[in-house]
Design a protein around this motif. Structure first.
Motif, PDB file in Angstrom:
ATOM      1  N   LEU A   1      38.765  42.040  46.067  1.00 52.06           N
ATOM      2  CA  LEU A   1      38.421  40.622  46.020  1.00 52.06           C
ATOM      3  C   LEU A   1      37.507  40.322  44.836  1.00 52.06           C
ATOM      4  O   LEU A   1      37.658  39.292  44.165  1.00 52.06           O
ATOM      5  N   SER A   2      36.566  41.224  44.553  1.00 48.11           N
ATOM      6  CA  SER A   2      35.654  41.031  43.419  1.00 48.11           C
ATOM      7  C   SER A   2      36.413  41.038  42.100  1.00 48.11           C
ATOM      8  O   SER A   2      36.195  40.188  41.232  1.00 48.11           O
ATOM      9  N   PHE A   3      37.328  42.003  41.948  1.00 45.19           N
ATOM     10  CA  PHE A   3      38.131  42.080  40.727  1.00 45.19           C
ATOM     11  C   PHE A   3      39.035  40.856  40.612  1.00 45.19           C
ATOM     12  O   PHE A   3      39.195  40.288  39.531  1.00 45.19           O
ATOM     13  N   PHE A   4      39.622  40.460  41.726  1.00 43.01           N
ATOM     14  CA  PHE A   4      40.502  39.297  41.782  1.00 43.01           C
ATOM     15  C   PHE A   4      39.761  38.045  41.315  1.00 43.01           C
ATOM     16  O   PHE A   4      40.243  37.292  40.457  1.00 43.01           O
ATOM     17  N   PHE A   5      38.552  37.818  41.848  1.00 42.17           N
ATOM     18  CA  PHE A   5      37.791  36.617  41.502  1.00 42.17           C
ATOM     19  C   PHE A   5      37.355  36.652  40.037  1.00 42.17           C
ATOM     20  O   PHE A   5      37.439  35.645  39.324  1.00 42.17           O
ATOM     21  N   ALA A   6      36.884  37.815  39.574  1.00 33.32           N
ATOM     22  CA  ALA A   6      36.431  37.929  38.188  1.00 33.32           C
ATOM     23  C   ALA A   6      37.555  37.663  37.196  1.00 33.32           C
ATOM     24  O   ALA A   6      37.318  37.153  36.092  1.00 33.32           O
ATOM     25  N   THR A   7      38.792  37.967  37.593  1.00 31.82           N
ATOM     26  CA  THR A   7      39.937  37.773  36.694  1.00 31.82           C
ATOM     27  C   THR A   7      40.127  36.307  36.341  1.00 31.82           C
ATOM     28  O   THR A   7      40.577  35.979  35.234  1.00 31.82           O
ATOM     29  N   TYR A   8      39.775  35.396  37.258  1.00 29.53           N
ATOM     30  CA  TYR A   8      39.877  33.971  36.947  1.00 29.53           C
ATOM     31  C   TYR A   8      39.010  33.599  35.752  1.00 29.53           C
ATOM     32  O   TYR A   8      39.360  32.723  34.954  1.00 29.53           O
ATOM     33  N   TYR A   9      37.859  34.276  35.611  1.00 24.54           N
ATOM     34  CA  TYR A   9      36.945  33.968  34.515  1.00 24.54           C
ATOM     35  C   TYR A   9      37.289  34.761  33.256  1.00 24.54           C
ATOM     36  O   TYR A   9      37.192  34.245  32.139  1.00 24.54           O
ATOM     37  N   VAL A  10      37.679  36.013  33.440  1.00 26.39           N
ATOM     38  CA  VAL A  10      38.030  36.837  32.277  1.00 26.39           C
ATOM     39  C   VAL A  10      39.220  36.252  31.532  1.00 26.39           C
ATOM     40  O   VAL A  10      39.246  36.211  30.284  1.00 26.39           O
ATOM     41  N   LEU A  11      40.228  35.778  32.270  1.00 26.78           N
ATOM     42  CA  LEU A  11      41.444  35.241  31.658  1.00 26.78           C
ATOM     43  C   LEU A  11      41.451  33.707  31.604  1.00 26.78           C
ATOM     44  O   LEU A  11      42.453  33.116  31.206  1.00 26.78           O
ATOM     45  N   ASN A  12      40.347  33.095  32.044  1.00 29.08           N
ATOM     46  CA  ASN A  12      40.207  31.631  32.011  1.00 29.08           C
ATOM     47  C   ASN A  12      41.368  30.938  32.732  1.00 29.08           C
ATOM     48  O   ASN A  12      42.056  30.074  32.188  1.00 29.08           O
ATOM     49  N   ILE A  13      41.585  31.343  33.976  1.00 29.26           N
ATOM     50  CA  ILE A  13      42.647  30.767  34.805  1.00 29.26           C
ATOM     51  C   ILE A  13      42.044  29.740  35.754  1.00 29.26           C
ATOM     52  O   ILE A  13      40.993  29.973  36.340  1.00 29.26           O
ATOM     53  N   GLN A  14      42.710  28.608  35.907  1.00 27.32           N
ATOM     54  CA  GLN A  14      42.242  27.588  36.843  1.00 27.32           C
ATOM     55  C   GLN A  14      42.552  28.010  38.279  1.00 27.32           C
ATOM     56  O   GLN A  14      43.535  28.703  38.536  1.00 27.32           O
ATOM     57  N   TYR A  15      41.716  27.561  39.210  1.00 25.43           N
ATOM     58  CA  TYR A  15      41.982  27.835  40.617  1.00 25.43           C
ATOM     59  C   TYR A  15      43.250  27.097  41.037  1.00 25.43           C
ATOM     60  O   TYR A  15      43.392  25.907  40.758  1.00 25.43           O
ATOM     61  N   PRO A  16      44.173  27.761  41.725  1.00 28.22           N
ATOM     62  CA  PRO A  16      45.371  27.056  42.213  1.00 28.22           C
ATOM     63  C   PRO A  16      44.995  26.058  43.295  1.00 28.22           C
ATOM     64  O   PRO A  16      44.025  26.256  44.037  1.00 28.22           O
ATOM     65  N   HIS A  17      45.765  25.007  43.387  1.00 34.31           N
ATOM     66  CA  HIS A  17      45.462  23.927  44.334  1.00 34.31           C
ATOM     67  C   HIS A  17      45.378  24.438  45.778  1.00 34.31           C
ATOM     68  O   HIS A  17      44.529  23.988  46.552  1.00 34.31           O
ATOM     69  N   THR A  18      46.237  25.384  46.133  1.00 40.43           N
ATOM     70  CA  THR A  18      46.292  25.860  47.517  1.00 40.43           C
ATOM     71  C   THR A  18      45.104  26.751  47.904  1.00 40.43           C
ATOM     72  O   THR A  18      44.915  27.044  49.075  1.00 40.43           O
ATOM     73  N   ALA A  19      44.328  27.202  46.910  1.00 45.35           N
ATOM     74  CA  ALA A  19      43.207  28.102  47.214  1.00 45.35           C
ATOM     75  C   ALA A  19      41.893  27.607  46.630  1.00 45.35           C
ATOM     76  O   ALA A  19      40.919  28.350  46.571  1.00 45.35           O
ATOM     77  N   THR A  20      41.848  26.347  46.232  1.00 47.82           N
ATOM     78  CA  THR A  20      40.663  25.820  45.566  1.00 47.82           C
ATOM     79  C   THR A  20      39.411  25.935  46.418  1.00 47.82           C
ATOM     80  O   THR A  20      38.355  26.393  45.944  1.00 47.82           O
ATOM     81  N   LEU A  21      39.485  25.537  47.680  1.00 45.42           N
ATOM     82  CA  LEU A  21      38.299  25.536  48.540  1.00 45.42           C
ATOM     83  C   LEU A  21      37.760  26.946  48.753  1.00 45.42           C
ATOM     84  O   LEU A  21      36.550  27.179  48.685  1.00 45.42           O
ATOM     85  N   ALA A  22      38.646  27.896  49.016  1.00 49.41           N
ATOM     86  CA  ALA A  22      38.212  29.272  49.265  1.00 49.41           C
ATOM     87  C   ALA A  22      37.549  29.864  48.017  1.00 49.41           C
ATOM     88  O   ALA A  22      36.489  30.503  48.100  1.00 49.41           O
ATOM     89  N   LEU A  23      38.171  29.644  46.857  1.00 49.99           N
ATOM     90  CA  LEU A  23      37.636  30.204  45.622  1.00 49.99           C
ATOM     91  C   LEU A  23      36.344  29.511  45.202  1.00 49.99           C
ATOM     92  O   LEU A  23      35.421  30.151  44.686  1.00 49.99           O
ATOM     93  N   GLU A  24      36.255  28.206  45.438  1.00 49.27           N
ATOM     94  CA  GLU A  24      35.022  27.495  45.086  1.00 49.27           C
ATOM     95  C   GLU A  24      33.879  27.914  46.012  1.00 49.27           C
ATOM     96  O   GLU A  24      32.720  27.972  45.590  1.00 49.27           O
ATOM     97  N   PHE A  25      34.194  28.216  47.262  1.00 47.94           N
ATOM     98  CA  PHE A  25      33.167  28.712  48.177  1.00 47.94           C
ATOM     99  C   PHE A  25      32.631  30.065  47.689  1.00 47.94           C
ATOM    100  O   PHE A  25      31.429  30.302  47.683  1.00 47.94           O
ATOM    101  N   ILE A  26      33.552  30.941  47.293  1.00 50.39           N
ATOM    102  CA  ILE A  26      33.130  32.241  46.757  1.00 50.39           C
ATOM    103  C   ILE A  26      32.265  32.044  45.516  1.00 50.39           C
ATOM    104  O   ILE A  26      31.217  32.674  45.351  1.00 50.39           O
TER     105      ILE A  26
END
Length: 239
Positions: free
Chosen positions: A168-193
């Motif tokens: 989960l830590s690697f998964f979340f960090a990848t959004y920032y390393v690769l500058n990927i936007q949070y997908p609409h279906t998981a926005t709340l979960a990822l923003e909470f993290i």
């Protein structure tokens, strides 16, 4: 957030253990197996398919897990096909000691068998990945899985993760390393993290997907409400 579980890994491991227990020592012994020998591991139809593959030739069972009845049933129900139809074991990734043991018709060591299982499962998974960033859990469930991988655009970027928290830590960090936007279906979960667990709270901007015609929030109202409820829970005395 996407988690993909592959129960066939555990099933295959149990099947290999059963074959060892009943005395299978070489590929010719596979033609002597009876359906009763597979009880408790494979369902009746799966067992019959596997036996047919063994009778047709041991290599057929290896080259096509789907025809042997070892693919995931929900894959066949939803897509009508199985990743195993054209699957080839990645022998080029296997340790030389494993290849030598199989050539000599000897039982590989537990470490070599684990390596073979991991590499084979990884190759199967790579043909069945979504285009979004996801975590692949090799096991019956996310909680019981012992091996994890993270994939981006159907490409495995890390296949040596051994705990759900690390994955989960690697998964979340990848959004920032690769500058990927949070997908609409998981926005709340990822923003909470991001805001509650990692502590990233920018005053402006958001990594969620922006949709035209919809009001944009720096922090989603549901996240703010959850944070308020958590603070109230931590401080029970209210005026």
């Amino acid at each position: 957030m996407r988690w993909h579980c592959h129960p066939s890994v555990k099933t295959t491991e149990s099947l290999l253990q059963r074959l060892h227990e009943i005395g299978v020592e070489c590929k010719d012994d596979l033609t002597l197996i009876k359906i009763e020998d597979l009880e408790g591991i494979l369902r009746p139809i799966q067992g019959r398919k596997l036996l047919q593959a063994f009778i047709a030739g041991p290599s057929a069972a290896v080259e096509s897990p789907c025809r042997a009845g070892l693919c995931r049933s929900h894959e066949m129900e939803t897509s009508g096909t199985c990743v195993g139809d054209e699957f080839q074991i990645p022998w080029h990734k296997m340790p030389p000691a494993l290849i030598q043991a199989l050539t000599d018709q000897k039982r590989p060591t537990p470490l070599l068998r684990k390596k073979m299982k991991t590499e084979t499962a990884s190759s199967i998974v790579k043909g069945d990945l979504p285009s979004t960033l996801c975590i692949v859990a090799l096991g019956e469930t996310v909680l019981t899985a012992g091996h994890f991988m993270v994939a981006v655009d159907q490409i495995i970027v890390n296949d040596h993760l051994h705990s759900p928290l690390t994955a989960l830590s690697f998964f979340f960090a990848t959004y920032y390393v690769l500058n990927i936007q949070y997908p609409h279906t998981a926005t709340l979960a990822l923003e909470f993290i991001q805001r509650c667990l990692v502590g990233i709270n920018p005053e402006r901007g958001s990594k969620k997907e922006q949709k035209r015609g919809k009001k944009s929030y720096n922090t989603h109202p549901r996240i703010l409400r959850l944070l308020s409820d958590l603070r109230d829970f931590e401080t029970p005395w209210k005026l």
